[in-house]
Design an enzyme around this catalytic site. Structure first.
Site, PDB file in Angstrom:
ATOM      1  N   PRO A  74       0.797  -1.238   0.000  1.00 43.45           N
ATOM      2  CA  PRO A  74       0.000   0.000   0.000  1.00 43.45           C
ATOM      3  C   PRO A  74       0.829   1.287   0.000  1.00 43.45           C
ATOM      4  O   PRO A  74       0.798   2.062   0.964  1.00 43.45           O
ATOM      5  CB  PRO A  74      -0.828  -0.135   1.276  1.00 43.45           C
ATOM      6  N   CYS A  75       1.498   1.565  -1.102  1.00 38.34           N
ATOM      7  CA  CYS A  75       2.259   2.809  -1.194  1.00 38.34           C
ATOM      8  C   CYS A  75       1.346   4.024  -1.181  1.00 38.34           C
ATOM      9  O   CYS A  75       1.809   5.153  -0.947  1.00 38.34           O
ATOM     10  CB  CYS A  75       3.156   2.810  -2.426  1.00 38.34           C
TER      11      CYS A  75
END
Length: 286
Positions: free
Chosen positions: A189-190
């Site tokens: 989850p950047c």
């Protein structure tokens, strides 16, 4: 010189050998045909399909699955999930394959079913239990993505926190570059990494997609931005004596009369607060 066929069909005394009644129709030509037939059968057996376990070690697999903002194409190897991109249309499959082959020299075949755990991870936003194939990344890039994977759903962390967490405090810009090369966005989850001033920052699928993903996870993007404009990056409770990131569940429970904002963790500590053990804001000292 005696001809082989004559010797084979004689009794050794120059007379034709007696042929058993059951084999009366067998001739050398028939024997040759039987030999050729058995040879062809043996060769054909070598062309059998390889077992699935062997094929999975050679080829990668591709699936189309529902994601939080629409369908995704996801490729996996025997090392884990390796590549993910939006599947807006069937035409994206070829582009997806081209992107995969930029990093992996393997055939990409359709999969019968998604890898174990993929659908629950996309549904819940919790991917820590999945295996990822990040072999083509540098050790620094991989470490950045592994740390990013620990950010819980519904929370955000600044780029500086990620840099501090990988032991490269001054490498904030390099952290942003590493996140921009994330081969499996959404799953790693950047989108949960934002700027220290409260702005959401860049994203591989664009800022609108980043905002939408955070919104679906319950992040008050506008609220974080408003705090940032007031130079408030951490919230503390005078009831618990703890300072947190604003998106930490502990910070969300602080009522207005007991809420205090700080620009840095150091300022909060000087005021007598200790860093939250859940969101660990002290990893991003400014």
């Amino acid at each position: 010189m005696t001809d082989f066929s004559e010797e084979f069909l004689s009794d050794g005394a120059g007379e034709p050998a007696a042929v058993p009644h059951d084999d009366a129709d067998i001739t050398l030509e028939a024997m040759d045909r039987r030999y050729e037939s058995s040879l062809e059968a043996a060769l054909a057996s070598l062309l059998a399909e390889p077992p699935d376990a062997l094929l999975d070690r050679i080829a990668a697999r591709r699936v189309r699955v529902p994601g939080p903002l629409g369908d995704l194409y996801v490729a996996s190897t025997d090392h884990g999930i390796a590549y993910a991109r939006p599947a807006d249309s069937d035409d994206d499959a070829e582009e997806f394959g081209d992107g995969f082959h930029e990093h992996f020299d393997q055939p990409l075949l359709p999969a019968d079913r998604p890898p174990a755990g993929l659908l629950p991870a996309l549904r819940t936003g919790r991917s820590a239990g999945l295996r990822f194939d990040l072999r083509w990344l540098s050790p620094f890039e991989e470490s950045v993505l592994r740390v990013t994977l620990t950010i819980p759903k519904g929370q955000v962390r600044p780029y500086s926190w990620v840099a501090e967490s990988v032991g490269r405090r001054a490498a904030v810009r390099a952290v942003g570059s590493a996140l921009g090369r994330n081969p499996v966005p959404v799953l790693i989850p950047c989108h949960r990494v934002v700027r220290s001033d409260g702005e959401i920052g860049g994203y591989i699928f664009g800022p609108a997609a980043k905002r939408a993903l955070l919104g679906k996870e319950g992040v008050d993007v506008d609220g974080i931005r408003a705090l940032g404009r007031r130079h408030v990056h951490y919230l503390a409770s005078d009831t618990t004596g703890v300072v947190c990131f604003p998106t930490c569940p502990n910070a969300r429970r602080i009522t207005a009369p007991h809420r205090h904002g700080f620009r840095t963790v150091a300022e909060a500590e000087d005021a007598g607060y200790r860093p939250c053990r859940s969101c660990r804001p002290d990893a991003a000292r400014v």
